[in-house]
Design an enzyme around this catalytic site. Structure first.
Site, short mmCIF file in Angstrom:
data_model
loop_
_atom_site.label_atom_id
_atom_site.label_comp_id
_atom_site.label_asym_id
_atom_site.label_seq_id
_atom_site.Cartn_x
_atom_site.Cartn_y
_atom_site.Cartn_z
N ASN A 209 0.82 -1.33 -0.08
CA ASN A 209 -0.03 -0.09 0.07
C ASN A 209 0.95 1.10 0.05
O ASN A 209 2.00 1.16 0.03
CB ASN A 209 -0.90 0.02 1.26
N PHE A 322 -4.94 2.96 14.54
CA PHE A 322 -5.07 4.04 13.43
C PHE A 322 -6.33 3.36 12.71
O PHE A 322 -6.30 2.09 12.50
CB PHE A 322 -3.85 4.42 12.65
N LYS A 336 -13.76 -0.35 15.07
CA LYS A 336 -12.50 -0.85 15.46
C LYS A 336 -11.97 -0.65 16.72
O LYS A 336 -11.42 -1.45 17.29
CB LYS A 336 -11.45 0.01 14.40
N LYS A 340 -11.28 -4.16 18.57
CA LYS A 340 -9.57 -4.42 18.92
C LYS A 340 -9.72 -4.33 20.58
O LYS A 340 -8.29 -4.35 20.72
CB LYS A 340 -8.92 -3.66 17.95
O1 PMT Z 1 2.78 6.22 6.52
P1 PMT Z 1 2.34 7.35 6.28
O2 PMT Z 1 2.38 7.70 4.46
O3 PMT Z 1 2.68 8.52 6.93
O4 PMT Z 1 0.65 7.23 6.25
C1 PMT Z 1 0.07 6.98 7.47
C2 PMT Z 1 -0.99 6.23 7.65
C3 PMT Z 1 -2.06 6.78 6.47
C4 PMT Z 1 -0.36 4.80 7.13
C5 PMT Z 1 -1.48 6.10 9.00
O5 PMT Z 1 -2.14 7.47 9.35
C6 PMT Z 1 -2.52 5.21 9.05
O6 PMT Z 1 -3.79 5.43 8.95
N1 PMT Z 1 -2.01 3.74 9.61
C7 PMT Z 1 -3.15 2.57 9.73
C8 PMT Z 1 -3.25 2.05 8.42
C9 PMT Z 1 -4.46 1.02 8.32
O7 PMT Z 1 -3.76 -0.17 8.41
O8 PMT Z 1 -5.43 0.97 9.14
P2 PMT Z 1 -6.66 -0.15 9.04
O9 PMT Z 1 -7.91 0.67 9.30
O10 PMT Z 1 -6.60 -1.14 8.14
O11 PMT Z 1 -6.10 -0.79 10.68
C10 PMT Z 1 -6.53 -0.66 11.56
C11 PMT Z 1 -5.49 -0.73 12.98
O12 PMT Z 1 -5.30 -2.22 12.78
C12 PMT Z 1 -4.23 0.04 12.66
O13 PMT Z 1 -3.83 0.56 13.58
C13 PMT Z 1 -3.43 -1.35 12.07
O14 PMT Z 1 -1.96 -0.98 12.32
C14 PMT Z 1 -3.78 -2.37 12.49
N2 PMT Z 1 -3.60 -3.55 11.90
C15 PMT Z 1 -4.14 -4.00 10.69
C16 PMT Z 1 -4.22 -5.20 10.17
C17 PMT Z 1 -3.56 -6.03 10.67
N3 PMT Z 1 -3.49 -7.38 10.03
N4 PMT Z 1 -3.08 -6.11 11.83
C18 PMT Z 1 -3.13 -4.74 12.31
O15 PMT Z 1 -2.76 -4.81 13.65
#
Ligand code: PMT
Length: 400
Positions: A209, A322, A336, A340
């Site tokens: 991504n 996030f 979320k 979580k």
């Molecule tokens: O890296 P940059 O270019 O500065 O951009 C920042 C960002 C947009 C990446 C950051 O601000 C952000 O939003 N990060 C989280 C991105 C994400 O994966 O979001 P999600 O909504 O898909 O996941 C929710 C949370 O679960 C996140 O904290 C993620 O780290 C976590 N997760 C997701 C999938 C997984 N298999 N395991 C996880 O722990």
């Protein structure tokens, strides 16, 4: 903050230069050991001897006028001070600092310090409101420098307007607040994830991504500025990790999971800013998959949700996630938090131009489990990190 924090006060050639003595005295009364640094022009307005007498240390002006020594003086000072205050700061100095010019002791010191920096500008109103000056201030703020804005009043040039150096009390109390904040996370282990993951289909193709890692790296820097013991786990990025963080480079979601679970044991706070892939390939070919004449369908399987896993055995840890959303941002983020079992979620609308993935700025909602929300402006990721860590410190404060 140490019992006697060592700080430096940088002094530029504004008419308000005489106030720097009072500022130094207030810091001293608050228990600081103050070292004065002047620009050459400031030394034409007040005597360096006065500041030497006041501080009990030789005033630094020019890097090349020092006694020959095997130590590089600005680096020694940069490594040992806990705060750099520049008061008064002229338009010229702001321009140099914003552009990375280091041609005297003070501007060189500014580039070399890793401690917090506080600037109090003072100048004529037209110079202060000049677009270039305002851009320089914005740029410095976006790099994490804090400001005590000047006040409106009677100026040395006989004009009435913005540009008068803020009161010495305001400057010193903001400086003391920053010294307190520089140890606000001391003794706490903070684990931060950043960047994308890569899920390989074969040795040359992968699913990933647009995460650049900037958000997570800035969070790590801010946590370090507050005295935390920081471990940064990151997927592939082009960034230099902060010097004082423990750094673990990973590539796949599985590697990130292993590194996070191993290091989370000793963490008091975990912040998952990484964009971990939700899917990986069911089959990973060890050889490059050849092109064929027919269409190809690949099967994707879910990766483990690292944050959810941590949420199941949370204990006393503070868990921060996030949410990168393109629609129903708030509702999806709230789901979320519950799913979580975390303490805070940072929701960003990644469909908005100029924020989120791969940009220097972000605009986020900091959402608590009870729905309370702090909505930020669009700001640099450095400034957003300050707001996120303030919210985390608020949770620590409520618990203690
Ligand atoms: O890296 P940059 O270019 O500065 O951009 C920042 C960002 C947009 C990446 C950051 O601000 C952000 O939003 N990060 C989280 C991105 C994400 O994966 O979001 P999600 O909504 O898909 O996941 C929710 C949370 O679960 C996140 O904290 C993620 O780290 C976590 N997760 C997701 C999938 C997984 N298999 N395991 C996880 O722990």
């Amino acid at each position: 903050m140490k019992a006697t924090p060592k700080i430096a006060v940088g002094i530029c050639s504004s008419i308000s230069v005489y106030r720097s003595c009072e500022i130094i005295r207030i810091f001293q009364k608050n228990g600081c050991d103050v070292h004065a640094v002047m620009t050459k022009n400031a030394s034409l307005l007040i005597s360096p001897l006065l500041l030497t007498a006041l501080t009990g240390h030789v005033v630094r002006i020019d890097s090349f006028e020092e006694e020959p020594s095997d130590k590089i003086d600005h680096i020694v000072l940069a490594k040992t001070i806990e705060l750099l205050v520049i008061a008064p700061a002229t338009a010229n100095m702001l321009g140099k600092l914003a552009s990375g010019i280091a041609d005297d002791f003070l501007s060189t010191l500014f580039l070399a310090v890793e401690c917090p920096v506080l600037i109090a500008p003072a100048m004529n109103e037209a110079m202060y409101l000049n677009k270039q000056t305002q851009e320089n201030i914005k740029r410095l703020k976006s790099h994490g420098v804090r400001f005590v804005d000047p006040e409106k009043g009677y100026l040395a040039c006989k004009d009435e307007g913005w540009g008068r150096l803020a009161s010495s009390g305001r400057i010193a109390s903001q400086g003391m607040y920053m010294l307190d904040q520089s140890i606000s996370l001391k003794g706490r282990a903070v684990l931060i994830t950043a960047g994308p993951t890569r899920e390989f289909m074969d040795p040359v193709r992968y699913l990933t991504n647009r995460s650049s890692g900037k958000m997570g790296f800035e969070l790590a820097r801010e946590a370090l500025r507050r005295g935390a013991d920081v471990t940064l786990i990151s997927g592939p990025t082009d960034l230099f990790p902060p010097r004082k963080a423990g750094f673990i480079a990973v590539t796949t979601a599985e590697e990130m999971e292993y590194a996070v679970l191993k290091n989370a044991k000793k963490a008091d706070i975990v912040i998952m800013a990484a964009a971990v892939s939700d899917y990986s390939f069911a089959k990973k070919s060890t050889a490059k998959i050849k092109k064929s004449d027919s269409e190809k369908t690949v099967e994707l399987v879910q990766t483990n949700d690292i944050l959810k896993n941590l949420g199941r055995r949370k204990g006393d840890k503070i868990l921060v996630g996030f949410a990168a959303e393109t629609e129903n941002v708030r509702n999806n983020a709230l789901k979320k938090i519950e799913d979580k079992n975390i303490d805070l979620i940072i929701a960003n609308d990644v469909s908005e131009e100029g924020i989120g993935f791969n940009s220097d700025d972000n605009k986020v909602s900091i959402i608590y489990p009870d729905g309370r929300t702090i909505q930020t402006e669009k700001k640099s990721k450095t400034e957003i990190s300050q707001e996120i860590l303030n919210a985390i410190e608020g949770i620590i404060g409520q618990r203690s």
